[in-house]
Design a protein around this motif. Structure first.
Motif, PDB file in Angstrom:
ATOM      1  N   ASP A 101       0.841  -1.205   0.000  1.00  0.00           N
ATOM      2  CA  ASP A 101       0.000   0.000   0.000  1.00  0.00           C
ATOM      3  C   ASP A 101       0.878   1.258   0.000  1.00  0.00           C
ATOM      4  O   ASP A 101       0.591   2.223  -0.712  1.00  0.00           O
ATOM      5  N   TYR A 102       1.951   1.234   0.801  1.00  0.00           N
ATOM      6  CA  TYR A 102       2.859   2.377   0.853  1.00  0.00           C
ATOM      7  C   TYR A 102       3.531   2.579  -0.494  1.00  0.00           C
ATOM      8  O   TYR A 102       3.654   3.708  -0.975  1.00  0.00           O
ATOM      9  N   ARG A 103       3.973   1.490  -1.142  1.00  0.00           N
ATOM     10  CA  ARG A 103       4.605   1.602  -2.455  1.00  0.00           C
ATOM     11  C   ARG A 103       3.628   2.191  -3.473  1.00  0.00           C
ATOM     12  O   ARG A 103       3.995   3.008  -4.302  1.00  0.00           O
ATOM     13  N   ASP A 104       2.346   1.766  -3.403  1.00  0.00           N
ATOM     14  CA  ASP A 104       1.354   2.300  -4.345  1.00  0.00           C
ATOM     15  C   ASP A 104       1.087   3.788  -4.084  1.00  0.00           C
ATOM     16  O   ASP A 104       0.892   4.564  -5.025  1.00  0.00           O
ATOM     17  N   ALA A 105       1.081   4.204  -2.801  1.00  0.00           N
ATOM     18  CA  ALA A 105       0.790   5.599  -2.459  1.00  0.00           C
ATOM     19  C   ALA A 105       1.990   6.509  -2.705  1.00  0.00           C
ATOM     20  O   ALA A 105       1.825   7.644  -3.161  1.00  0.00           O
ATOM     21  N   TYR A 106       3.190   6.021  -2.402  1.00  0.00           N
ATOM     22  CA  TYR A 106       4.413   6.822  -2.523  1.00  0.00           C
ATOM     23  C   TYR A 106       5.485   6.051  -3.294  1.00  0.00           C
ATOM     24  O   TYR A 106       6.476   5.614  -2.714  1.00  0.00           O
ATOM     25  N   PRO A 107       5.313   5.907  -4.599  1.00  0.00           N
ATOM     26  CA  PRO A 107       6.267   5.084  -5.357  1.00  0.00           C
ATOM     27  C   PRO A 107       7.688   5.661  -5.350  1.00  0.00           C
ATOM     28  O   PRO A 107       8.656   4.912  -5.404  1.00  0.00           O
ATOM     29  N   GLU A 108       7.847   6.994  -5.244  1.00  0.00           N
ATOM     30  CA  GLU A 108       9.189   7.573  -5.274  1.00  0.00           C
ATOM     31  C   GLU A 108       9.922   7.390  -3.947  1.00  0.00           C
ATOM     32  O   GLU A 108      11.148   7.455  -3.899  1.00  0.00           O
ATOM     33  N   ASP A 109       9.194   7.164  -2.851  1.00  0.00           N
ATOM     34  CA  ASP A 109       9.827   7.011  -1.536  1.00  0.00           C
ATOM     35  C   ASP A 109       9.946   5.555  -1.086  1.00  0.00           C
ATOM     36  O   ASP A 109      10.748   5.250  -0.212  1.00  0.00           O
ATOM     37  N   ILE A 153      13.988  -4.353  -6.680  1.00  0.00           N
ATOM     38  CA  ILE A 153      14.248  -4.862  -8.029  1.00  0.00           C
ATOM     39  C   ILE A 153      14.782  -3.743  -8.929  1.00  0.00           C
ATOM     40  O   ILE A 153      15.821  -3.888  -9.567  1.00  0.00           O
ATOM     41  N   ASN A 154      14.078  -2.592  -8.978  1.00  0.00           N
ATOM     42  CA  ASN A 154      14.479  -1.508  -9.881  1.00  0.00           C
ATOM     43  C   ASN A 154      15.508  -0.559  -9.267  1.00  0.00           C
ATOM     44  O   ASN A 154      16.333  -0.005  -9.991  1.00  0.00           O
ATOM     45  N   ARG A 155      15.450  -0.374  -7.956  1.00  0.00           N
ATOM     46  CA  ARG A 155      16.381   0.536  -7.278  1.00  0.00           C
ATOM     47  C   ARG A 155      16.878  -0.114  -5.994  1.00  0.00           C
ATOM     48  O   ARG A 155      16.490   0.280  -4.904  1.00  0.00           O
ATOM     49  N   PRO A 156      17.721  -1.096  -6.089  1.00  0.00           N
ATOM     50  CA  PRO A 156      18.189  -1.746  -4.854  1.00  0.00           C
ATOM     51  C   PRO A 156      19.088  -0.792  -4.066  1.00  0.00           C
ATOM     52  O   PRO A 156      19.897  -0.068  -4.631  1.00  0.00           O
ATOM     53  N   THR A 157      18.891  -0.759  -2.749  1.00  0.00           N
ATOM     54  CA  THR A 157      19.722   0.066  -1.876  1.00  0.00           C
ATOM     55  C   THR A 157      20.206  -0.792  -0.723  1.00  0.00           C
ATOM     56  O   THR A 157      19.708  -1.891  -0.479  1.00  0.00           O
ATOM     57  N   PHE A 158      21.197  -0.242  -0.022  1.00  0.00           N
ATOM     58  CA  PHE A 158      21.767  -0.952   1.114  1.00  0.00           C
ATOM     59  C   PHE A 158      21.421  -0.211   2.390  1.00  0.00           C
ATOM     60  O   PHE A 158      21.313   1.007   2.409  1.00  0.00           O
ATOM     61  N   PRO A 167      21.698   1.739   5.690  1.00  0.00           N
ATOM     62  CA  PRO A 167      20.413   2.223   6.185  1.00  0.00           C
ATOM     63  C   PRO A 167      19.590   2.956   5.116  1.00  0.00           C
ATOM     64  O   PRO A 167      18.747   3.762   5.449  1.00  0.00           O
ATOM     65  N   HIS A 168      19.826   2.698   3.854  1.00  0.00           N
ATOM     66  CA  HIS A 168      19.037   3.214   2.735  1.00  0.00           C
ATOM     67  C   HIS A 168      19.083   4.733   2.611  1.00  0.00           C
ATOM     68  O   HIS A 168      18.154   5.340   2.110  1.00  0.00           O
ATOM     69  N   THR A 169      20.176   5.335   3.076  1.00  0.00           N
ATOM     70  CA  THR A 169      20.381   6.771   2.884  1.00  0.00           C
ATOM     71  C   THR A 169      21.292   6.948   1.677  1.00  0.00           C
ATOM     72  O   THR A 169      22.081   6.055   1.354  1.00  0.00           O
ATOM     73  N   PRO A 170      21.230   8.073   0.995  1.00  0.00           N
ATOM     74  CA  PRO A 170      22.061   8.255  -0.205  1.00  0.00           C
ATOM     75  C   PRO A 170      23.555   8.109   0.081  1.00  0.00           C
ATOM     76  O   PRO A 170      24.295   7.580  -0.743  1.00  0.00           O
ATOM     77  N   GLU A 171      24.016   8.548   1.255  1.00  0.00           N
ATOM     78  CA  GLU A 171      25.433   8.505   1.571  1.00  0.00           C
ATOM     79  C   GLU A 171      25.972   7.079   1.675  1.00  0.00           C
ATOM     80  O   GLU A 171      27.166   6.843   1.506  1.00  0.00           O
TER      81      GLU A 171
END
Length: 173
Positions: free
Chosen positions: A135-143, A148-153, A155-159
């Motif tokens: 539900d969160y992904r559907d409501a806020y896809p950019e956050d 799969i498309n944008r894997p992060t490590f 603590p998932h911060t840009p740094e």
């Protein structure tokens, strides 16, 4: 240019008082006291200067023609009222400020309409405490996390990501 007698203050003190912030109240009261004091001093004086009794001076002054010369010079004396050169500047400044205020109000109304749309969107969503990750992904896809498309490590911060480049870092020579 004829002058007119000031009979009362043209300032609406009540309306002005409502707009004075609490931290400037003392300065406002001091200004109002000065203005009221000035108005009282003006009102304590007569509207016209007292007339000169030339006959009295003619009987007391022994020099012949001296009082007549003073009377002639006094009646010829005319002190013009200074022209108002500031009013046009103030009028143009007032028009400019009013146009700025109208512009700000229209921009504010545009922002308010946009914020109301955002609030309506948020109100239409499921409450956060009842959302699933989908539900969160559907409501806020950019956050939302997208492994799969944008894997992060964590603590998932840009740094903390592999491809992160510090913009403030000094280049190495």
């Amino acid at each position: 240019m004829a002058t007119r007698r000031i009979t009362k203050s043209s300032i609406n003190w009540l309306a002005l008082s409502e707009r004075v912030p609490e931290h400037q109240r003392a300065q406002y009261l001091a200004f109002k006291a000065k203005s009221d004091g000035y108005l009282r001093r003006v009102m304590s004086n007569p509207e016209q200067a007292p007339a000169i009794d030339w006959a009295f001076y003619k009987s007391k002054v022994p020099v012949a023609g001296m009082v007549d010369e003073f009377q002639k010079q006094y009646s010829a004396l005319s002190i013009p009222y200074p022209p108002d050169t500031i009013k046009p500047q103030l009028d143009s400044l007032e028009k400019e400020i009013k146009s700025d205020i109208e512009k700000f109000k229209s921009e504010s109304n545009t922002r308010i309409a946009e914020y109301k749309k955002q609030l309506a969107h948020i109100a239409s969503l499921i409450p956060y405490d009842q959302m699933t990750m989908e539900d969160y992904r559907d409501a806020y896809p950019e956050d939302a996390l997208d492994p799969i498309n944008r894997p992060t490590f964590w603590p998932h911060t840009p740094e903390e990501q592999i491809d992160y480049v510090d913009k403030d870092a000094q280049p190495h020579h």
